[in-house]
Design a protein around this motif. Structure first.
Motif, mmCIF file in Angstrom:
data_model
loop_
_atom_site.group_PDB
_atom_site.id
_atom_site.type_symbol
_atom_site.label_atom_id
_atom_site.label_comp_id
_atom_site.label_asym_id
_atom_site.label_seq_id
_atom_site.Cartn_x
_atom_site.Cartn_y
_atom_site.Cartn_z
ATOM 1 N N ARG A 56 -12.862 4.527 4.584
ATOM 2 C CA ARG A 56 -11.452 4.974 4.843
ATOM 3 C C ARG A 56 -10.626 3.651 5.093
ATOM 4 N NH1 ARG A 56 -8.280 9.513 5.477
ATOM 5 N NH2 ARG A 56 -6.443 9.327 6.679
ATOM 6 N N ILE A 57 -10.962 2.895 6.008
ATOM 7 C CA ILE A 57 -10.453 1.408 6.197
ATOM 8 C C ILE A 57 -10.364 0.693 4.883
ATOM 9 C CG2 ILE A 57 -10.698 -0.545 7.586
ATOM 10 C CD1 ILE A 57 -11.771 0.944 9.892
ATOM 11 N N GLU A 58 -11.407 0.383 4.387
ATOM 12 C CA GLU A 58 -11.416 -0.225 2.932
ATOM 13 C C GLU A 58 -10.543 0.380 1.910
ATOM 14 O OE1 GLU A 58 -12.799 -3.082 0.237
ATOM 15 O OE2 GLU A 58 -12.796 -2.776 2.374
ATOM 16 N N ARG A 59 -10.478 1.601 1.906
ATOM 17 C CA ARG A 59 -9.368 2.261 0.941
ATOM 18 C C ARG A 59 -8.091 1.842 1.452
ATOM 19 N NH1 ARG A 59 -12.773 6.936 0.880
ATOM 20 N NH2 ARG A 59 -11.436 7.804 2.190
ATOM 21 N N LYS A 60 -7.856 1.948 2.548
ATOM 22 C CA LYS A 60 -6.378 1.434 3.169
ATOM 23 C C LYS A 60 -6.113 0.215 3.099
ATOM 24 C CE LYS A 60 -6.073 5.016 6.811
ATOM 25 N NZ LYS A 60 -6.252 5.196 8.398
ATOM 26 N N PHE A 61 -7.233 -0.627 3.105
ATOM 27 C CA PHE A 61 -6.841 -2.108 2.902
ATOM 28 C C PHE A 61 -6.661 -2.310 1.617
ATOM 29 C CE2 PHE A 61 -8.916 -6.013 1.251
ATOM 30 C CZ PHE A 61 -8.196 -7.097 1.906
ATOM 31 N N LYS A 62 -7.273 -1.811 0.812
ATOM 32 C CA LYS A 62 -7.010 -2.130 -0.558
ATOM 33 C C LYS A 62 -5.813 -1.845 -0.994
ATOM 34 C CE LYS A 62 -11.054 -3.843 -3.048
ATOM 35 N NZ LYS A 62 -10.729 -5.126 -3.796
ATOM 36 N N ALA A 63 -5.332 -0.549 -0.643
ATOM 37 C CA ALA A 63 -4.044 -0.071 -1.223
ATOM 38 C C ALA A 63 -2.853 -1.136 -0.384
ATOM 39 C CB ALA A 63 -3.780 1.159 -0.600
ATOM 40 N N TRP A 64 -3.227 -1.602 0.701
ATOM 41 C CA TRP A 64 -2.186 -2.479 1.403
ATOM 42 C C TRP A 64 -2.120 -3.904 0.791
ATOM 43 C CZ3 TRP A 64 -2.757 -7.346 3.520
ATOM 44 C CH2 TRP A 64 -1.628 -7.918 4.182
ATOM 45 N N PHE A 65 -3.496 -4.249 0.646
ATOM 46 C CA PHE A 65 -3.577 -5.801 0.049
ATOM 47 C C PHE A 65 -3.001 -5.925 -1.420
ATOM 48 C CE2 PHE A 65 -6.047 -9.009 -2.256
ATOM 49 C CZ PHE A 65 -5.695 -10.175 -1.221
ATOM 50 N N LEU A 66 -3.088 -5.063 -2.265
ATOM 51 C CA LEU A 66 -2.613 -5.038 -3.660
ATOM 52 C C LEU A 66 -0.866 -5.230 -3.392
ATOM 53 C CD1 LEU A 66 -5.078 -2.626 -5.561
ATOM 54 C CD2 LEU A 66 -4.757 -5.413 -5.793
ATOM 55 N N LYS A 67 -0.404 -4.831 -2.602
ATOM 56 C CA LYS A 67 1.169 -4.622 -2.587
ATOM 57 C C LYS A 67 1.613 -5.852 -1.841
ATOM 58 C CE LYS A 67 1.404 0.271 -2.204
ATOM 59 N NZ LYS A 67 1.631 1.324 -1.480
ATOM 60 N N TRP A 68 0.824 -6.875 -1.192
ATOM 61 C CA TRP A 68 1.176 -7.942 -0.339
ATOM 62 C C TRP A 68 1.852 -9.081 -1.697
ATOM 63 C CZ3 TRP A 68 3.297 -9.055 3.697
ATOM 64 C CH2 TRP A 68 3.516 -10.364 4.195
ATOM 65 N N PRO A 69 2.849 -9.507 -1.556
ATOM 66 C CA PRO A 69 3.288 -10.442 -2.735
ATOM 67 C C PRO A 69 2.270 -11.622 -2.916
ATOM 68 C CG PRO A 69 5.273 -9.766 -0.987
ATOM 69 C CD PRO A 69 3.907 -9.383 -0.489
ATOM 70 N N THR A 70 1.617 -12.193 -2.195
ATOM 71 C CA THR A 70 0.889 -13.284 -2.451
ATOM 72 C C THR A 70 -0.718 -12.992 -2.536
ATOM 73 O OG1 THR A 70 0.316 -13.814 -0.033
ATOM 74 C CG2 THR A 70 2.405 -14.908 -1.149
ATOM 75 N N CYS A 71 -0.900 -11.581 -3.000
ATOM 76 C CA CYS A 71 -2.326 -11.377 -2.924
ATOM 77 C C CYS A 71 -3.222 -11.926 -4.077
ATOM 78 C CB CYS A 71 -2.438 -9.597 -3.058
ATOM 79 S SG CYS A 71 -1.859 -9.035 -4.823
ATOM 80 N N LEU A 72 -2.535 -12.099 -4.891
ATOM 81 C CA LEU A 72 -3.262 -13.126 -6.019
ATOM 82 C C LEU A 72 -3.625 -14.412 -5.645
ATOM 83 C CD1 LEU A 72 -1.358 -11.808 -8.977
ATOM 84 C CD2 LEU A 72 -3.503 -11.135 -8.243
ATOM 85 N N ASN A 73 -3.083 -15.130 -4.650
ATOM 86 C CA ASN A 73 -3.496 -16.384 -4.120
ATOM 87 C C ASN A 73 -3.977 -16.391 -2.544
ATOM 88 O OD1 ASN A 73 -2.112 -17.689 -6.473
ATOM 89 N ND2 ASN A 73 -0.040 -17.242 -5.535
ATOM 90 N N SER A 74 -4.177 -15.343 -2.188
ATOM 91 C CA SER A 74 -4.872 -15.130 -0.947
ATOM 92 C C SER A 74 -6.184 -14.538 -1.066
ATOM 93 C CB SER A 74 -4.068 -13.853 -0.151
ATOM 94 O OG SER A 74 -2.626 -14.294 0.243
ATOM 95 N N SER A 75 -6.888 -15.171 -0.003
ATOM 96 C CA SER A 75 -8.407 -14.841 0.124
ATOM 97 C C SER A 75 -8.554 -13.348 0.362
ATOM 98 C CB SER A 75 -8.930 -15.774 1.205
ATOM 99 O OG SER A 75 -10.139 -15.221 1.422
ATOM 100 N N GLU A 76 -9.164 -12.554 -0.385
ATOM 101 C CA GLU A 76 -9.259 -10.978 -0.078
ATOM 102 C C GLU A 76 -10.293 -11.019 1.175
ATOM 103 O OE1 GLU A 76 -10.730 -6.918 -2.350
ATOM 104 O OE2 GLU A 76 -9.788 -8.666 -3.466
ATOM 105 N N LYS A 77 -11.115 -11.592 1.214
ATOM 106 C CA LYS A 77 -12.444 -11.425 2.354
ATOM 107 C C LYS A 77 -11.713 -12.002 3.591
ATOM 108 C CE LYS A 77 -16.844 -13.218 3.830
ATOM 109 N NZ LYS A 77 -16.278 -13.304 5.235
#
Length: 383
Positions: A158-179
């Protein structure tokens, strides 16, 4: 960068996470009309962590589907790539076929298939939805699974799903380290994660509303708990706070208003004013200064005449902390009044016990105030 196109793409189903990732990255190169996309395949592969063959395949699919239009083909020279434009009409009306990122079936250990889903196919919200994926059995004992911060009622999935949903909305997600972002997200308490998810949209909107919006990496935002800045009335992204007339922030707002260029749309002179101005050069100047004070800085004029509490931006609240109170009958107060009269500024003469102004002689103090204001706003023009 087109935030408008990127935000629309985040909400769309584009037929798979790889397709969405590449589409969003392409939008980062485009203007709001979808034009001006010409990164190399190698760059797209490096920045999306997809193989060059995958990037080429998806680009070809987008062109075939009409989502991308080739406006200039590569010449074969090093560093010269295809140039594309998005066809926004087709892009925003796009409905994918069965092209999702497939996953292997899951069996119950006795050869019976218990799950047969494909990645994003059929997911109305694309990567923003709760995509069903295969979770491999953990290698470590169950007592060692999860994060130290995960509470018993928080499922790591559940934490992982929440993180994924949050991360994809962050403006610099494509340039940020997902890990790095994931590690920071998991390290937070459940309450902090909930607060982060709840307040991040308001934080993004507040930063976009600043004069020079700039977003940091996702992990930095999470580690610094940056959304808490919105609660600080002195922070640039903090909301305006209301302050009483003649308080330090209120006076900072007045000085910021008179630091702006003078308005030039004045009403025509009345017959009496024309008669006065025609009587002598001194009378003409007096009429002009009277009109300048009344119409040159309309908001400042209303502030002085109405003397009401007003919302003050966080930037000015912080600057006003350096103001000092002076006796309204002092020589220094008279010097401020004289400066205002020379400049034609609206200026308070009653209604206060102490006059809150920047420290120092009026001319020097105003220059320093305007310098701080410009530096804080990140530009060199007058406030």
């Amino acid at each position: 960068m087109s935030i408008m196109i990127m935000s629309r793409l985040f909400k769309m189903n584009l037929g798979g996470c790889n397709r969405k990732l590449l589409a969003v990255r392409l939008a980062d190169f485009a203007d709001d009309d979808g034009r001006g996309i010409y990164p190399s395949v190698a760059r797209l592969a490096a920045e999306t962590e997809l193989s060059e063959r995958t990037v080429q395949r998806i680009l070809a699919e987008f062109v075939k589907e009409g989502l991308l239009v080739v406006v200039k083909e590569a010449t074969g020279r090093p560093g010269v790539a295809n140039a594309y434009d998005y066809d926004l009409g087709r892009l925003f009306a796009y409905k994918p076929g069965e092209t999702g990122d497939s996953v292997s079936p899951v069996e119950d250990g006795q050869g019976v298939t218990i799950q047969q889903d494909t990645g994003d196919t059929g997911d109305g919200d694309g990567c923003h939805g709760d995509t069903r994926t295969v979770i491999e059995p953990p290698l470590e004992p169950s007592s060692e699974r999860g994060s130290a911060s995960a509470t018993p009622d928080e499922d790591p999935k559940r934490i992982e799903r929440k993180f994924k949903a949050w991360f994809l909305k962050w403006p610099t997600c494509l340039n940020s380290s997902e890990k790095a972002a994931r590690d920071a997200f998991i390290a937070m308490t459940a309450e902090e994660r909930a607060e982060c998810i709840d307040k991040t949209p308001a934080f993004i909107a507040a930063v976009k509303a600043t004069r020079h919006p700039k977003f940091t990496y996702a992990a930095v935002y999470l580690n610094e708990r940056a959304w808490k800045r919105m609660d600080d009335p002195k922070d640039e992204i903090g909301p305006p706070t209301t302050h009483a007339p003649f308080s330090q922030p209120w006076m900072a707002l007045l000085l910021a208003e008179v630091s702006k260029p003078m308005a030039t749309a004045w009403p025509a002179m009345t017959a009496f004013q024309r008669q006065q101005a025609a009587s002598s050069p001194q009378a003409a100047r007096a009429v002009d200064m009277e009109r300048r004070t009344k119409y040159g800085w309309p908001k400042a004029s209303r502030m002085v005449s109405e003397q009401k509490p007003l919302p003050v931006p966080a930037l000015l609240v912080g600057i006003s902390e350096q103001f000092t109170g002076i006796d309204p009958k002092s020589d220094l107060a008279a010097d401020w009044q004289a400066l205002a009269e020379r400049m034609g500024w609206p200026w308070p003469t009653s209604g206060f016990n102490r006059l809150q102004v920047p420290d120092g002689r009026p001319e020097d103090a105003m220059n320093e105030f305007q310098k701080r204001l410009n530096e804080s706003r990140g530009h060199d023009d007058a406030a």
